[in-house]
Motif scaffolding. Structure first.
Motif, short mmCIF file in Angstrom:
data_model
loop_
_atom_site.label_atom_id
_atom_site.label_comp_id
_atom_site.label_asym_id
_atom_site.label_seq_id
_atom_site.Cartn_x
_atom_site.Cartn_y
_atom_site.Cartn_z
N GLY A 13 15.28 -0.77 1.19
CA GLY A 13 15.36 -1.48 2.47
C GLY A 13 14.34 -0.94 3.45
N CYS A 14 14.53 -1.25 4.73
CA CYS A 14 13.63 -0.74 5.77
C CYS A 14 14.50 -0.40 6.97
N SER A 15 14.48 0.88 7.38
CA SER A 15 15.37 1.31 8.48
C SER A 15 15.00 0.58 9.77
N MET A 16 13.73 0.25 9.95
CA MET A 16 13.37 -0.48 11.17
C MET A 16 13.97 -1.89 11.17
N ALA A 17 13.88 -2.56 10.03
CA ALA A 17 14.42 -3.92 9.95
C ALA A 17 15.93 -3.92 10.25
N PRO A 66 -0.19 0.77 14.06
CA PRO A 66 0.43 0.44 15.36
C PRO A 66 1.94 0.65 15.42
N GLU A 67 2.58 1.06 14.32
CA GLU A 67 3.99 1.45 14.40
C GLU A 67 4.13 2.86 14.97
N CYS A 68 3.00 3.59 15.13
CA CYS A 68 3.05 4.90 15.77
C CYS A 68 3.31 4.71 17.26
N GLY A 93 7.84 -3.40 -3.11
CA GLY A 93 7.79 -3.20 -1.67
C GLY A 93 9.22 -2.99 -1.21
N VAL A 94 9.57 -3.54 -0.05
CA VAL A 94 10.95 -3.39 0.42
C VAL A 94 11.59 -4.77 0.64
N HIS A 95 12.89 -4.74 0.94
CA HIS A 95 13.71 -5.95 0.91
C HIS A 95 13.15 -7.11 1.76
N MET A 110 6.70 10.10 4.67
CA MET A 110 6.72 9.23 3.50
C MET A 110 7.86 8.24 3.62
N CYS A 111 7.63 7.00 3.24
CA CYS A 111 8.69 6.00 3.33
C CYS A 111 9.57 6.13 2.08
N SER A 112 10.77 6.68 2.29
CA SER A 112 11.64 6.99 1.14
C SER A 112 12.14 5.73 0.46
N THR A 113 12.22 4.62 1.20
CA THR A 113 12.71 3.40 0.54
C THR A 113 11.60 2.73 -0.28
N MET A 114 10.37 2.81 0.20
CA MET A 114 9.25 2.32 -0.62
C MET A 114 9.19 3.14 -1.92
N PHE A 115 9.50 4.42 -1.78
CA PHE A 115 9.41 5.34 -2.91
C PHE A 115 10.48 5.08 -3.98
N HIS A 147 0.81 -1.23 0.00
CA HIS A 147 0.00 0.00 0.00
C HIS A 147 0.83 1.28 0.00
N TYR A 148 2.09 1.21 0.42
CA TYR A 148 2.90 2.44 0.49
C TYR A 148 3.61 2.76 -0.84
N GLN A 149 3.38 1.95 -1.85
CA GLN A 149 4.03 2.23 -3.14
C GLN A 149 3.43 3.48 -3.77
N ILE A 191 7.44 -8.99 10.97
CA ILE A 191 7.84 -9.40 9.61
C ILE A 191 8.86 -8.42 9.02
N ASN A 192 8.87 -7.18 9.54
CA ASN A 192 9.85 -6.17 9.11
C ASN A 192 11.20 -6.50 9.76
N SER A 193 11.84 -7.55 9.29
CA SER A 193 13.11 -8.01 9.87
C SER A 193 13.81 -8.87 8.83
N PHE A 250 12.20 1.26 16.02
CA PHE A 250 11.03 2.05 15.61
C PHE A 250 11.03 2.30 14.11
N CYS A 251 9.89 2.74 13.61
CA CYS A 251 9.80 3.14 12.20
C CYS A 251 10.01 4.65 12.12
N SER A 252 10.97 5.05 11.31
CA SER A 252 11.30 6.48 11.22
C SER A 252 10.17 7.29 10.59
FE1 SF4 Z 1 10.17 0.26 7.21
FE2 SF4 Z 1 8.69 2.25 8.25
FE3 SF4 Z 1 9.15 2.15 5.60
FE4 SF4 Z 1 7.54 0.33 6.74
S1 SF4 Z 1 7.20 2.54 6.60
S2 SF4 Z 1 9.15 -0.06 5.24
S3 SF4 Z 1 8.57 0.08 8.75
S4 SF4 Z 1 10.70 2.44 7.24
#
Ligand code: SF4
Ligand code: 13P
Length: 370
Positions: A100-104, A251-253, A74-76, A313-318, A39-41, A135-137, A223-225
């Protein structure tokens, strides 16, 4: 033509032609390729997804498909999950390997193994603690959970997974997202004194041995940035300016944001909430910008606001753009035609077999709960 040359050529092509090429490639490849889109694409990529969804829905879909090629927009960690759940002769492709995902990245194998060892100086983790990874790992951490009687969760099933874990063992080590673990536990009625936060930078996670012995939930300090940018003050402002508005939060908030929200749920659950609302109900939503913008267009009968005044905005999804999607499809087409210089496995995500076996077990424990 090699992959880099192809991409360079595509970046010199007008976007309208790229979109047309994607359409044609998809039609030509048919069910040989399945495009999964989170959904974040961004919209220009999202429209080409055969299946869109949250992490739970997309992992279920990956487990079920027999398509020989799966392109994961999506991400890695999502592409790794798909590779773990598919057969060895199915190729999972991540259009941009830097997505990638900074949280992972906030928990790695070495840190979690050290944590487990340190816990064993206070308790017997293999009999008293269920390791639960969001799953974000990385695949390595999913494998760690599989090997130590643990399980994976997503934001859509964290409650069910935590219940399963406490039914099996008395404590949970939850990583890498403190907030998902904490918000889920609070919603389940777990008191504060049963939870501690493990800081991987400190010996014993910065905790006294007595606190570890007492805790039922050990939360990794991650945490999710993107989601940490939402603040409870934003909800106060929205309620002041738009009486009757409903606040929906992922719930990541932080706990403070989730406690002020009218509803907390995964991206898929947030969409369902808007879909089922009475006409005219307004919403302020605390999750990634691309999804909120899409909801605004899809549900014109509902005034929809972005909860934060900032761009979350999730810059890695972007990172995944139509050019990369087009390159991935072209490479598959050329590979099938036999003139691809091995481009067909360009950006393939391959989880090592040593991790696959245990990681699949941890994922299957989760999928079997559904
Ligand atoms: Fe990772 Fe947050 Fe982006 Fe989801 S929104 S992929 S948890 S950085
Ligand atoms: P869901 O897909 O579970 O809603 O999680 C959002 C997210 O941050 C994905 O990385």
């Amino acid at each position: 033509m090699n992959a880099q040359a192809l991409l360079t050529q595509l970046y010199d092509t007008p976007e309208i032609d790229i979109l047309e090429q994607i359409k044609q490639l998809k039609a030509e490849l048919g069910d040989q390729v399945l495009i999964l889109g989170h959904h974040y694409q961004r919209e220009e990529v999202f429209v080409f997804a055969d299946v869109s969804g949250d992490s739970l829905k997309l992992s279920q879909q990956a487990a079920e498909t027999s398509a020989p090629y799966i392109i994961f927009c999506g991400v890695h960690f999502m592409a790794e999950t798909a590779d773990i759940l598919t057969a060895d002769d199915q190729a999972v492709i991540l259009p941009d390997l830097a997505a990638g995902c900074s949280m992972a990245d906030m928990a790695d194998d070495e840190q979690v193994t050290r944590c487990w060892r340190e816990l064993s100086s206070v308790i017997s983790p293999d009999t008293t603690v269920t390791p639960v990874t969001y799953i974000n790992s990385t695949a390595a951490l999913k494998a760690f959970c599989g090997e130590h009687g643990g399980i994976v969760c997503t934001s859509g099933n964290a409650r069910k997974v935590m219940q399963w874990s406490w039914n099996n063992r008395e404590k949970i080590l939850f990583f890498p997202d403190q907030h998902l673990g904490e918000n889920t536990a609070v919603a389940m009625g777990v008191p504060d004194e049963d939870m501690i936060v493990w800081d991987p930078a400190l010996p014993l996670g910065g905790q006294a041995p007595e606190a570890i012995e007492q805790a039922r939930l050990i939360l990794w300090k991650g945490f999710c940035s993107v989601h940490q940018l939402f603040k409870p003050e934003h909800a106060d402002t929205m309620r002041r300016n738009h009486p009757g508005i409903h606040i929906l939060a992922h719930p990541e908030c932080s706990r403070a944001v989730c406690e002020t929200a009218d509803f907390v749920g995964s991206t898929e659950m947030i969409i369902k909430r808007v879909l089922e609302a009475e006409k005219g109900q307004s919403f302020a939503i605390a999750t990634e910008l691309n999804l909120v913008n899409r909801l605004r267009i899809r549900f014109p009968d509902h005034p929809i606001w972005f909860l934060s005044p900032m761009v979350c905005m999730c810059s890695t999804m972007f990172r995944t753009d139509p050019q990369q999607l087009c390159a991935a499809l072209t490479a598959i087409r050329d590979g099938i035609r036999g003139n691809g210089d091995n481009l067909s496995i360009h950006n393939r995500i391959s989880v090592p077999q040593s991790h696959k076996r245990w990681a699949r077990l941890a994922l299957e424990r989760m999928l079997n709960l559904a």
